[in-house]
Design a protein around this motif. Structure first.
Motif, PDB file in Angstrom:
ATOM      1  N   GLU A  81      26.041 -18.366 -50.799  1.00 20.60           N
ATOM      2  CA  GLU A  81      24.790 -17.473 -50.092  1.00 20.60           C
ATOM      3  C   GLU A  81      24.189 -18.206 -48.827  1.00 20.60           C
ATOM      4  O   GLU A  81      23.485 -17.776 -47.866  1.00 20.60           O
ATOM      5  N   GLY A  82      24.737 -19.507 -48.619  1.00 16.50           N
ATOM      6  CA  GLY A  82      24.358 -20.072 -47.348  1.00 16.50           C
ATOM      7  C   GLY A  82      25.165 -19.718 -46.287  1.00 16.50           C
ATOM      8  O   GLY A  82      24.871 -19.968 -45.086  1.00 16.50           O
ATOM      9  N   ASP A  83      26.263 -18.779 -46.654  1.00 15.70           N
ATOM     10  CA  ASP A  83      27.121 -18.164 -45.372  1.00 15.70           C
ATOM     11  C   ASP A  83      26.681 -16.755 -45.243  1.00 15.70           C
ATOM     12  O   ASP A  83      27.186 -16.054 -44.163  1.00 15.70           O
ATOM     13  N   PHE A  84      25.981 -16.166 -46.146  1.00 16.38           N
ATOM     14  CA  PHE A  84      26.034 -14.624 -46.260  1.00 16.38           C
ATOM     15  C   PHE A  84      25.266 -14.069 -45.056  1.00 16.38           C
ATOM     16  O   PHE A  84      25.664 -12.960 -44.407  1.00 16.38           O
ATOM     17  N   MET A  85      24.258 -14.731 -44.724  1.00 13.77           N
ATOM     18  CA  MET A  85      23.647 -14.096 -43.479  1.00 13.77           C
ATOM     19  C   MET A  85      24.160 -14.714 -42.176  1.00 13.77           C
ATOM     20  O   MET A  85      23.550 -14.506 -40.959  1.00 13.77           O
ATOM     21  N   ARG A  86      25.279 -15.520 -42.022  1.00  7.74           N
ATOM     22  CA  ARG A  86      25.608 -16.303 -40.933  1.00  7.74           C
ATOM     23  C   ARG A  86      26.372 -14.943 -40.103  1.00  7.74           C
ATOM     24  O   ARG A  86      27.443 -14.613 -40.684  1.00  7.74           O
ATOM     25  N   PRO A  87      26.319 -14.946 -38.460  1.00  3.08           N
ATOM     26  CA  PRO A  87      26.947 -14.158 -37.891  1.00  3.08           C
ATOM     27  C   PRO A  87      28.443 -14.692 -37.691  1.00  3.08           C
ATOM     28  O   PRO A  87      28.743 -15.785 -37.640  1.00  3.08           O
ATOM     29  N   ARG A  88      29.313 -13.670 -37.352  1.00  7.22           N
ATOM     30  CA  ARG A  88      30.631 -13.941 -36.944  1.00  7.22           C
ATOM     31  C   ARG A  88      31.036 -13.256 -35.510  1.00  7.22           C
ATOM     32  O   ARG A  88      32.035 -12.711 -35.337  1.00  7.22           O
ATOM     33  N   ILE A  89      29.765 -13.055 -34.870  1.00  8.06           N
ATOM     34  CA  ILE A  89      30.174 -12.439 -33.515  1.00  8.06           C
ATOM     35  C   ILE A  89      31.031 -13.251 -32.648  1.00  8.06           C
ATOM     36  O   ILE A  89      32.086 -12.679 -31.870  1.00  8.06           O
ATOM     37  N   ALA A  90      31.045 -14.499 -32.512  1.00 11.05           N
ATOM     38  CA  ALA A  90      31.717 -15.436 -31.929  1.00 11.05           C
ATOM     39  C   ALA A  90      33.203 -15.386 -31.955  1.00 11.05           C
ATOM     40  O   ALA A  90      34.186 -15.605 -31.116  1.00 11.05           O
ATOM     41  N   GLU A  91      33.503 -15.103 -33.455  1.00 10.31           N
ATOM     42  CA  GLU A  91      34.829 -15.357 -33.819  1.00 10.31           C
ATOM     43  C   GLU A  91      35.522 -14.069 -33.144  1.00 10.31           C
ATOM     44  O   GLU A  91      36.650 -13.788 -33.061  1.00 10.31           O
ATOM     45  N   VAL A  92      34.801 -12.744 -33.222  1.00 12.28           N
ATOM     46  CA  VAL A  92      35.322 -11.569 -32.531  1.00 12.28           C
ATOM     47  C   VAL A  92      35.488 -11.903 -31.072  1.00 12.28           C
ATOM     48  O   VAL A  92      36.590 -11.567 -30.621  1.00 12.28           O
ATOM     49  N   ASP A  93      34.732 -12.582 -30.500  1.00 15.39           N
ATOM     50  CA  ASP A  93      34.899 -12.940 -29.112  1.00 15.39           C
ATOM     51  C   ASP A  93      36.109 -13.707 -28.806  1.00 15.39           C
ATOM     52  O   ASP A  93      36.884 -13.457 -27.871  1.00 15.39           O
ATOM     53  N   GLU A  94      36.297 -14.674 -29.592  1.00 13.66           N
ATOM     54  CA  GLU A  94      37.441 -15.434 -29.711  1.00 13.66           C
ATOM     55  C   GLU A  94      38.881 -14.949 -29.870  1.00 13.66           C
ATOM     56  O   GLU A  94      39.903 -14.985 -29.085  1.00 13.66           O
ATOM     57  N   LEU A  95      38.880 -13.785 -30.855  1.00 14.76           N
ATOM     58  CA  LEU A  95      40.082 -13.002 -31.136  1.00 14.76           C
ATOM     59  C   LEU A  95      40.267 -12.227 -29.904  1.00 14.76           C
ATOM     60  O   LEU A  95      41.518 -12.199 -29.522  1.00 14.76           O
ATOM     61  N   LEU A  96      39.282 -11.630 -29.142  1.00 15.13           N
ATOM     62  CA  LEU A  96      39.588 -10.874 -28.010  1.00 15.13           C
ATOM     63  C   LEU A  96      40.034 -11.723 -26.887  1.00 15.13           C
ATOM     64  O   LEU A  96      41.074 -11.139 -26.054  1.00 15.13           O
TER      65      LEU A  96
END
Length: 454
Positions: free
Chosen positions: A342-357
């Motif tokens: 539950e402590g990670d459920f609302m955490r965004p992962r946009i930065a990870e998409v950026d890193e993959l790109l």
């Protein structure tokens, strides 16, 4: 928390939790089984001491004898967290057989080998011998799956050499981007013998903030809520936005549950997987056990013939696999998986998409037009937040219409790509794109996975 409320039951086909927990399980460490012809292989990998992850690999009968390019393998990651890919994704969406054990005409095996994994540990047939071994974050889950991939791709339990494409749905998208980064790190260190072909995020919970902010305006535009409901929704969504900004992720999860209550009350129980429907009249394979609102009770996967996934997985499939420990019940720990995360459920992962790109990884987004929980409106909002150098050029491109096979009479979607980023808008599909639009989905898969021609 009152377990009856099940407020953490999620974002997807997710936590159709079966009752039953593991106690005093004898560790089986690594074990495997399979069919006599080698078309299917399955097994357990002990990814950490007393933490056991289940996997199931199907070899495609459609692989050309002399392919012009490498035949792909697709790893499917389900959402939740706590939804079983081996169950939901396999029998409910894209595997060779449906819940009635009848052949699926639209199986993704036509385009690739399929690897289903029950992730995180505690999901589906995967289990932990102690509740303290549940993962708490997406990154921890990614490390576990990377350990499993090392066993599979390095030849410890089976031999797989084909390029891997990670496909995900709902919360599985957060697992997918963190897994891709963890796998890349292991590849760079020489610890994992794998070629990562790309990542495809289907209706994925990458930015919870942008999704909750989209719900009220979207439903108002389609006349599902009025101004009163819109104001209530927007107020709670802004509260969630601030909680996320302050790093108060558990509080944000609580507020997310409150917002679902408001949305359900204001819309007369809209279906969060298809905003054109009420929660109880979805004609798809998801049959609700009660009229409770989304997030209040797990969904049950029931076929048109009345067969349910829970009975299938704990009955005939368990008997077929032969290696499931006697006191491990399919889905028995999935509630624990969700609450621990539950402590990670609302955490965004946009930065990870950026890193993959930025690392040159092919990233594909696909979204169902009538999904609410991970609405296209919210997906487009977080895409606009990317820091990727190609974003401006991508946004200014025109879209290409998509059709089903040779039928050009009906538009099934739209597509746009630039460099290593692509987006598919799938018309007429809700949260479960492979189920709602199987034909155009299958063609998309072939394109994304670079499937060689027959």
């Amino acid at each position: 928390m009152n377990i009856v409320s099940m407020k953490y039951l999620c974002v997807l086909v997710l936590c159709a939790c079966a009752s039953g927990f593991v106690s005093s399980v004898t560790s089986i460490r690594n074990s495997s089984g399979g069919t006599a012809d080698g078309s299917e292989t399955w097994g357990y990998i002990e990814v950490r001491p007393r933490a056991h992850m289940f996997w199931w690999l199907y070899k495609s009968p459609n692989k050309p004898k002399h392919p012009t390019k490498p035949w792909p393998t697709i790893l499917w990651l389900q959402g939740g967290p706590g939804g079983s890919g081996v169950g939901f994704g396999n029998f409910g969406e894209l595997g060779p057989l449906d819940v009635d054990l009848k052949p699926r005409n639209s199986t993704w095996l036509q385009k690739a080998d399929l690897l289903f994994v029950d992730c995180p540990v505690g999901t589906g047939y995967s289990y932990v011998e102690d509740d303290s071994l549940f993962v708490k974050t997406d990154v921890e889950a990614a490390i576990d799956v990377t350990t499993l991939l090392k066993a599979i791709y390095n030849g410890n339990v089976t031999t797989v050499t084909s390029p891997l494409y990670i496909f995900a749905e709902s919360y599985g998208g957060k697992f997918a981007v963190t897994l891709a980064l963890a796998a890349l790190q292991a590849i760079e260190k020489g610890e994992l013998k794998l070629q990562l072909g790309g990542v495809a995020l289907g209706d994925s919970w990458i930015s919870p903030e942008d999704y909750v902010l989209s719900w009220g305006p979207l439903l108002k535009d389609v006349s599902r809520i009025d101004d009163v409901g819109l104001n209530k929704s927007n107020s709670l969504a802004l509260k969630i936005q601030q909680q996320i900004a302050d790093g108060q992720y558990v509080n944000a999860t609580d507020s997310w549950n409150d917002l679902e209550e408001v949305i359900s009350d204001s819309s007369n129980n809209v279906d969060f997987y298809n905003f054109m429907l009420d929660v109880d009249n979805d004609p798809g394979f998801l049959s609700k056990k009660s009229s409770r609102r989304f997030g209040k009770k797990p969904y049950a996967m029931v076929s048109k013939d009345g067969n349910d996934l829970d009975s299938l997985m704990n009955g005939p499939i368990r008997q077929k696999l032969k290696i499931i420990p006697i006191n491990v019940q399919w889905g028995g720990q999935s509630y624990g998986v969700f609450t621990t995360m539950e402590g990670d459920f609302m955490r965004p992962r946009i930065a990870e998409v950026d890193e993959l790109l930025s690392k040159g990884v092919n990233v594909t987004i696909y979204n169902g037009q009538i999904d609410l929980i991970c609405a296209t409106k919210g997906t487009e909002a977080w895409i606009n937040k990317l820091k990727w150098d190609g974003l401006s050029a991508y946004l200014n491109l025109a879209r290409t219409p998509l059709y089903c096979s040779k039928d050009k009479s009906t538009t099934k979607g739209f597509f746009k790509s630039y460099e290593n980023f692509a987006f598919y808008w799938i018309l007429g599909a809700g949260h479960l794109v492979p189920v709602d639009q199987p034909c155009v989905s299958l063609e998309m898969v072939g394109s994304v996975a670079n499937t060689p021609s027959m």
